[in-house]
Design a protein around this motif. Structure first.
Motif, PDB file in Angstrom:
ATOM      1  N   GLU A  21     -20.440  48.374  71.027  1.00 12.92           N
ATOM      2  CA  GLU A  21     -19.854  48.882  72.274  1.00 12.92           C
ATOM      3  C   GLU A  21     -20.293  48.021  73.464  1.00 12.92           C
ATOM      4  O   GLU A  21     -19.502  47.729  74.351  1.00 12.92           O
ATOM      5  CB  GLU A  21     -20.266  50.340  72.518  1.00 12.92           C
ATOM      6  N   ILE A  22     -21.562  47.612  73.461  1.00  9.37           N
ATOM      7  CA  ILE A  22     -22.063  46.768  74.546  1.00  9.37           C
ATOM      8  C   ILE A  22     -21.430  45.389  74.466  1.00  9.37           C
ATOM      9  O   ILE A  22     -21.066  44.793  75.477  1.00  9.37           O
ATOM     10  CB  ILE A  22     -23.601  46.699  74.511  1.00  9.37           C
ATOM     11  N   THR A  29     -15.729  42.467  80.274  1.00 13.04           N
ATOM     12  CA  THR A  29     -16.200  42.113  81.610  1.00 13.04           C
ATOM     13  C   THR A  29     -16.066  40.617  81.836  1.00 13.04           C
ATOM     14  O   THR A  29     -15.655  40.173  82.917  1.00 13.04           O
ATOM     15  CB  THR A  29     -17.670  42.553  81.796  1.00 13.04           C
ATOM     16  N   TYR A  30     -16.374  39.810  80.823  1.00 14.01           N
ATOM     17  CA  TYR A  30     -16.229  38.357  80.961  1.00 14.01           C
ATOM     18  C   TYR A  30     -14.770  37.988  81.218  1.00 14.01           C
ATOM     19  O   TYR A  30     -14.478  37.122  82.044  1.00 14.01           O
ATOM     20  CB  TYR A  30     -16.742  37.637  79.715  1.00 14.01           C
ATOM     21  N   ILE A  31     -13.847  38.632  80.504  1.00 17.18           N
ATOM     22  CA  ILE A  31     -12.425  38.329  80.692  1.00 17.18           C
ATOM     23  C   ILE A  31     -12.012  38.622  82.132  1.00 17.18           C
ATOM     24  O   ILE A  31     -11.240  37.877  82.734  1.00 17.18           O
ATOM     25  CB  ILE A  31     -11.562  39.124  79.687  1.00 17.18           C
ATOM     26  N   GLN A  32     -12.574  39.667  82.725  1.00 17.41           N
ATOM     27  CA  GLN A  32     -12.248  40.019  84.104  1.00 17.41           C
ATOM     28  C   GLN A  32     -12.922  39.105  85.116  1.00 17.41           C
ATOM     29  O   GLN A  32     -12.335  38.749  86.134  1.00 17.41           O
ATOM     30  CB  GLN A  32     -12.666  41.471  84.391  1.00 17.41           C
ATOM     31  N   THR A  33     -14.179  38.715  84.860  1.00 18.30           N
ATOM     32  CA  THR A  33     -14.941  37.968  85.868  1.00 18.30           C
ATOM     33  C   THR A  33     -14.976  36.461  85.633  1.00 18.30           C
ATOM     34  O   THR A  33     -15.248  35.705  86.556  1.00 18.30           O
ATOM     35  CB  THR A  33     -16.399  38.455  85.919  1.00 18.30           C
ATOM     36  N   SER A  34     -14.757  36.012  84.391  1.00 21.46           N
ATOM     37  CA  SER A  34     -14.821  34.592  84.015  1.00 21.46           C
ATOM     38  C   SER A  34     -16.185  33.980  84.306  1.00 21.46           C
ATOM     39  O   SER A  34     -16.291  32.797  84.601  1.00 21.46           O
ATOM     40  CB  SER A  34     -13.734  33.782  84.715  1.00 21.46           C
ATOM     41  N   SER A  35     -17.232  34.782  84.243  1.00 22.26           N
ATOM     42  CA  SER A  35     -18.574  34.282  84.504  1.00 22.26           C
ATOM     43  C   SER A  35     -19.555  34.946  83.541  1.00 22.26           C
ATOM     44  O   SER A  35     -19.708  36.169  83.565  1.00 22.26           O
ATOM     45  CB  SER A  35     -18.976  34.580  85.943  1.00 22.26           C
ATOM     46  N   THR A  36     -20.217  34.136  82.718  1.00 18.39           N
ATOM     47  CA  THR A  36     -21.187  34.715  81.792  1.00 18.39           C
ATOM     48  C   THR A  36     -22.410  35.226  82.537  1.00 18.39           C
ATOM     49  O   THR A  36     -22.972  36.259  82.168  1.00 18.39           O
ATOM     50  CB  THR A  36     -21.622  33.685  80.734  1.00 18.39           C
ATOM     51  N   ARG A  37     -22.817  34.540  83.582  1.00 18.90           N
ATOM     52  CA  ARG A  37     -23.991  35.002  84.347  1.00 18.90           C
ATOM     53  C   ARG A  37     -23.701  36.311  85.073  1.00 18.90           C
ATOM     54  O   ARG A  37     -24.536  37.216  85.100  1.00 18.90           O
ATOM     55  CB  ARG A  37     -24.437  33.928  85.337  1.00 18.90           C
ATOM     56  N   ARG A  38     -22.532  36.431  85.664  1.00 19.59           N
ATOM     57  CA  ARG A  38     -22.167  37.676  86.342  1.00 19.59           C
ATOM     58  C   ARG A  38     -22.064  38.818  85.325  1.00 19.59           C
ATOM     59  O   ARG A  38     -22.516  39.938  85.590  1.00 19.59           O
ATOM     60  CB  ARG A  38     -20.852  37.496  87.088  1.00 19.59           C
ATOM     61  N   THR A  39     -21.503  38.529  84.163  1.00 19.52           N
ATOM     62  CA  THR A  39     -21.394  39.542  83.122  1.00 19.52           C
ATOM     63  C   THR A  39     -22.778  39.983  82.646  1.00 19.52           C
ATOM     64  O   THR A  39     -23.029  41.174  82.461  1.00 19.52           O
ATOM     65  CB  THR A  39     -20.573  39.002  81.935  1.00 19.52           C
ATOM     66  N   ALA A  40     -23.694  39.033  82.468  1.00 21.15           N
ATOM     67  CA  ALA A  40     -25.058  39.371  82.051  1.00 21.15           C
ATOM     68  C   ALA A  40     -25.739  40.241  83.098  1.00 21.15           C
ATOM     69  O   ALA A  40     -26.472  41.181  82.755  1.00 21.15           O
ATOM     70  CB  ALA A  40     -25.865  38.106  81.807  1.00 21.15           C
ATOM     71  N   ALA A  53     -25.811  34.593  75.145  1.00 25.52           N
ATOM     72  CA  ALA A  53     -25.343  35.537  74.117  1.00 25.52           C
ATOM     73  C   ALA A  53     -23.906  35.964  74.416  1.00 25.52           C
ATOM     74  O   ALA A  53     -23.070  36.030  73.501  1.00 25.52           O
ATOM     75  CB  ALA A  53     -26.257  36.747  74.052  1.00 25.52           C
ATOM     76  N   ILE A  54     -23.613  36.206  75.668  1.00 26.17           N
ATOM     77  CA  ILE A  54     -22.250  36.601  76.048  1.00 26.17           C
ATOM     78  C   ILE A  54     -21.271  35.478  75.750  1.00 26.17           C
ATOM     79  O   ILE A  54     -20.185  35.715  75.222  1.00 26.17           O
ATOM     80  CB  ILE A  54     -22.208  37.007  77.534  1.00 26.17           C
ATOM     81  N   TRP A  55     -21.660  34.252  76.053  1.00 22.63           N
ATOM     82  CA  TRP A  55     -20.802  33.103  75.760  1.00 22.63           C
ATOM     83  C   TRP A  55     -20.510  33.025  74.252  1.00 22.63           C
ATOM     84  O   TRP A  55     -19.374  32.784  73.847  1.00 22.63           O
ATOM     85  CB  TRP A  55     -21.480  31.825  76.249  1.00 22.63           C
ATOM     86  N   LYS A  56     -21.531  33.246  73.426  1.00 20.77           N
ATOM     87  CA  LYS A  56     -21.339  33.209  71.965  1.00 20.77           C
ATOM     88  C   LYS A  56     -20.421  34.334  71.499  1.00 20.77           C
ATOM     89  O   LYS A  56     -19.581  34.137  70.621  1.00 20.77           O
ATOM     90  CB  LYS A  56     -22.690  33.293  71.263  1.00 20.77           C
ATOM     91  N   TRP A  57     -20.558  35.531  72.084  1.00 28.21           N
ATOM     92  CA  TRP A  57     -19.677  36.645  71.720  1.00 28.21           C
ATOM     93  C   TRP A  57     -18.227  36.301  72.030  1.00 28.21           C
ATOM     94  O   TRP A  57     -17.338  36.528  71.211  1.00 28.21           O
ATOM     95  CB  TRP A  57     -20.029  37.910  72.483  1.00 28.21           C
ATOM     96  N   VAL A  58     -18.002  35.752  73.205  1.00 26.28           N
ATOM     97  CA  VAL A  58     -16.643  35.427  73.624  1.00 26.28           C
ATOM     98  C   VAL A  58     -16.049  34.362  72.701  1.00 26.28           C
ATOM     99  O   VAL A  58     -14.890  34.449  72.295  1.00 26.28           O
ATOM    100  CB  VAL A  58     -16.613  34.972  75.105  1.00 26.28           C
ATOM    101  N   LYS A  59     -16.841  33.348  72.342  1.00 28.23           N
ATOM    102  CA  LYS A  59     -16.343  32.294  71.452  1.00 28.23           C
ATOM    103  C   LYS A  59     -15.980  32.858  70.084  1.00 28.23           C
ATOM    104  O   LYS A  59     -14.948  32.505  69.509  1.00 28.23           O
ATOM    105  CB  LYS A  59     -17.375  31.166  71.305  1.00 28.23           C
TER     106      LYS A  59
END
Length: 102
Positions: A21-22, A29-40, A53-59
């Protein structure tokens, strides 16, 4: 609910250290903001997650379910603004860069 089942069926993530879920919330959130740091930073309110980690999830998500399949040719514009103080006055300095792809 269906998206969670789909992610479980696709077996996107090997380890279960962070709940799906997280991860889903992070990807959305990344799709909306286009920023891994902002999402983190947003996710840090719920669970500690690095921007890597967020970048790896998105990939991983994009490999199984492409977010965007269409590439568009665009003219790129970069704009920057700064404030310069001189003689007790503030001056705004703007710069712009236009890149035209052919």
């Amino acid at each position: 609910m269906r998206l969670r089942k789909l992610i479980e069926e696709l077996n996107l993530f090997e380890r279960e250290r962070i709940p799906n879920e997280i991860r889903l919330f992070g990807i959305a959130t990344y799709i909306q903001t286009s920023s891994t740091r902002r999402t983190a930073k947003i996710l840090s309110e719920i669970h500690s997650v690095s921007h890597t980690a967020i970048w790896k999830w998105v990939k991983k998500f994009e490999q199984k379910l492409p977010i965007s399949t269409e590439k568009k040719q665009r003219n790129l514009i970069a704009i920057d603004k700064t404030v310069v103080k001189a003689n007790k006055k503030r001056y705004f300095v703007y710069s712009a860069l236009l890149s035209c792809r052919r």
